[in-house]
Design a protein around this motif. Structure first.
Motif, PDB file in Angstrom:
ATOM      1  N   TRP A 325      -2.923   6.834  -3.643  1.00  0.00           N
ATOM      2  CA  TRP A 325      -1.862   7.771  -3.253  1.00  0.00           C
ATOM      3  C   TRP A 325      -0.984   7.182  -2.155  1.00  0.00           C
ATOM      4  CZ3 TRP A 325      -0.908  11.128  -6.697  1.00  0.00           C
ATOM      5  CH2 TRP A 325      -1.946  11.682  -7.466  1.00  0.00           C
ATOM      6  N   SER A 328       1.217   4.384  -4.030  1.00  0.00           N
ATOM      7  CA  SER A 328       2.182   4.985  -4.963  1.00  0.00           C
ATOM      8  C   SER A 328       3.247   5.766  -4.191  1.00  0.00           C
ATOM      9  CB  SER A 328       1.477   5.888  -5.976  1.00  0.00           C
ATOM     10  OG  SER A 328       0.806   6.954  -5.337  1.00  0.00           O
ATOM     11  N   SER A 329       2.861   6.436  -3.104  1.00  0.00           N
ATOM     12  CA  SER A 329       3.839   7.140  -2.263  1.00  0.00           C
ATOM     13  C   SER A 329       4.790   6.150  -1.601  1.00  0.00           C
ATOM     14  CB  SER A 329       3.122   7.960  -1.187  1.00  0.00           C
ATOM     15  OG  SER A 329       2.305   8.945  -1.772  1.00  0.00           O
ATOM     16  N   GLY A 362       8.205   3.038   3.282  1.00  0.00           N
ATOM     17  CA  GLY A 362       7.492   2.845   2.020  1.00  0.00           C
ATOM     18  C   GLY A 362       6.758   1.520   1.980  1.00  0.00           C
ATOM     19  N   VAL A 500       4.874   2.844  -9.145  1.00  0.00           N
ATOM     20  CA  VAL A 500       4.271   4.099  -8.668  1.00  0.00           C
ATOM     21  C   VAL A 500       3.113   4.480  -9.587  1.00  0.00           C
ATOM     22  CG1 VAL A 500       4.638   6.585  -8.366  1.00  0.00           C
ATOM     23  CG2 VAL A 500       6.357   4.971  -7.550  1.00  0.00           C
TER      24      VAL A 500
END
Length: 513
Positions: A325, A328-329, A362, A500
């Motif tokens: 998570w 991918s975030s 990111g 992602v």
């Protein structure tokens, strides 16, 4: 205390190696002006470092294992320092290229050895913490490069982007002589996979050359055709040799580990999308928006700041939040930042800053935990090999960023010039000027479009109709150039969204080794 000092030596080594992959990005026009060299030729000063760094990292690491890692680490630091000094005092292009090549040889020694030795000095229970620190250092250094390069060039001169390495090198060597276990050095006197080293070097060198210089050489040049063929054949021979080698350069069983294999892909593409931003954005600010080097550097700074904040947070949040998570975030945030840059952000400084924060945040969420996942529970030879391979993968990501985005940008700018020329011709025709005056005006417009920096024309004193036409032409030209940059970011978004999804298949546990 001793362990902290040794860690500090390794962190400094990793920092300067990664810093010098991007520190020249913003400063290239200034260096070219002083050395009287065009950007196409000068780009070799950037490319030769990345190419040799990628090509030599794995074979040099194996040589270091043979002669003693700590000793060779210090030797690499000395070589890096010598290369920095030669680069700083270069008066022409060739000494600069020589200095950068020597730097890259030093980096090929310092970087993987710093990673391996730093991990080995801590207990297994602290390994995740150490790898997170090293991963943050790598990401932060690559992100900080353009900003530091721009600020140093503006206030101290371009030669100092190399000279700032010297006191760091002196500090590293001084601390290393005191704290590194040179007398009880780690040595591995096993045979060296010479054939594997040769073919891996040929494979990465020819691949790097065609990726980074294909546009300059020409896509129909015989060398551009030859390099991919040689690269592919070298890769095939390398795999065949590694499968049967007693002491392989790269143990292929590394890639049987699903976590490592997925991490390898993520390392390549996360660095690709980070460096693409730090390469392309300064180009827009200086060449189209008319900003100076310092202003361009400051607009890149939010990326570095966000990496600095989010990378350690993500590295330590890994124990509370699933890594799939987090990563991918991270890619999703980078995609949103790219979407912003691909729409209207380039028309507003504040929107650029927001997009840069999203991209940096990111990337920080990715780079913090990804090396921890890549290392998994690897030990001994596999651990050493994994650090060399991940170091090479970072360089491959940087090479792909330069190759794909710069080539795409030149193609987009060429198309933008055609549209702008067509529009200019229409505007000049509407003025109904004498043929000679119209031809001279078109010639001036085309010359301005081909200039390295697009600057508005001073229209004071010109007839109102002519001034209005020039203003419209230049406004349309700027818009076309901006669209060329925006397209690059929009094209990248589907690939980010694919990453992602891919990241959701990551696992914290090592398997298959």
């Amino acid at each position: 205390m001793k362990k902290r000092m040794i860690t500090g030596v390794f962190v400094l080594g990793i920092f300067i190696c990664m810093l010098d992959t991007t520190i020249m990005n913003v400063s290239l026009p200034n260096i070219g002006l002083h050395l009287d060299v065009g950007l196409d030729k000068l780009s070799w000063a950037l490319n030769i470092y990345i190419i040799l760094f990628a090509a030599l990292t794995i074979p040099l690491t194996r040589l270091a294992e043979f002669f003693g890692m700590s000793k060779v680490f210090l030797l690499g630091a000395i070589v890096f320092g010598i290369g920095s000094i030669i680069s700083a005092f270069a008066g022409t292009l060739m000494p600069l290229l020589l200095g950068r090549a020597i730097q890259s040889i030093g980096a090929g020694l310092v970087f993987p050895l710093a990673m391996t030795l730093a991990i080995r000095i801590v207990a297994d229970r602290d390994r995740t913490h150490m790898i997170a620190i090293l991963g943050v250092t790598q990401g932060l250094a690559a992100a900080l490069g353009p900003t530091i390069g721009g600020v140093v060039t503006q206030y101290m001169g371009w030669r100092w982007i190399f000279l700032i390495n010297v006191p760091i090198i002196v500090l590293m060597i001084s601390m290393g002589l005191v704290y590194l276990p040179l007398r009880q050095d780690i040595q591995n006197r096993q045979s060296i996979d010479l054939s594997g080293a040769i073919f891996s070097t040929i494979f990465l060198s020819t691949l790097s050359l065609v990726l980074m210089q294909g546009r300059v050489l020409g896509w129909h040049n015989w060398l551009t055709y030859l390099c991919p063929i040689v690269s592919l054949l070298s890769f095939i021979f390398f795999i065949m040799i590694e499968r049967v080698s007693i002491n392989p350069m790269v143990p292929l069983q590394l890639f049987k580990n699903r976590a490592f294999a997925l991490s390898a892909i993520i390392i390549v593409f996360s660095n690709l999308f980070l460096v693409a931003t730090t390469v392309i954005l300064p180009n827009y600010f200086t060449n189209v928006a008319g900003m100076d080097t310092l202003q361009a550097s400051f607009l890149i700074a939010p990326i570095s700041f966000s990496v600095f904040i989010f990378a350690p947070i993500a590295g330590f949040a890994k124990s509370h939040i699933s890594v799939r998570w987090l990563i991918s975030s991270g890619f999703l945030m980078m995609a949103v930042g790219y979407l912003w840059l691909g729409t209207n952000a380039l028309q507003s400084v504040w929107q650029v800053i927001i997009a840069a924060i999203l991209i940096g945040s990111g990337y920080g969420m990715i780079t913090g935990p990804i090396l921890v996942i890549a290392a998994g529970t690897l030990l001994g030879k596999l651990l050493t090999a994994s650090q060399s391979v991940t170091g090479v993968l970072r360089q491959v990501g940087i090479m792909l960023a330069v190759a794909l985005f710069v080539t795409g940008l030149y193609s987009g700018l060429t198309q933008a010039q055609r549209h702008a020329n067509s529009y200019a011709q229409e505007q000049v025709n509407d003025l109904h000027l004498p043929k000679q005056d119209a031809a001279e005006m078109i010639q001036k417009v085309q010359t301005k479009m081909k200039a390295s920096v697009f600057r508005p024309t001073a229209t004071q004193g010109l007839p109102t109709k002519v001034a209005t036409a020039i203003s419209r032409i230049e406004k349309e030209t700027t818009a076309q150039y901006r669209h060329a940059f925006e397209k690059l970011y929009l094209i990248a978004i589907p690939f980010m969204l694919l990453l992602v999804i891919m990241s959701l298949f990551l696992t914290d546990k090592s398997d298959g080794v």
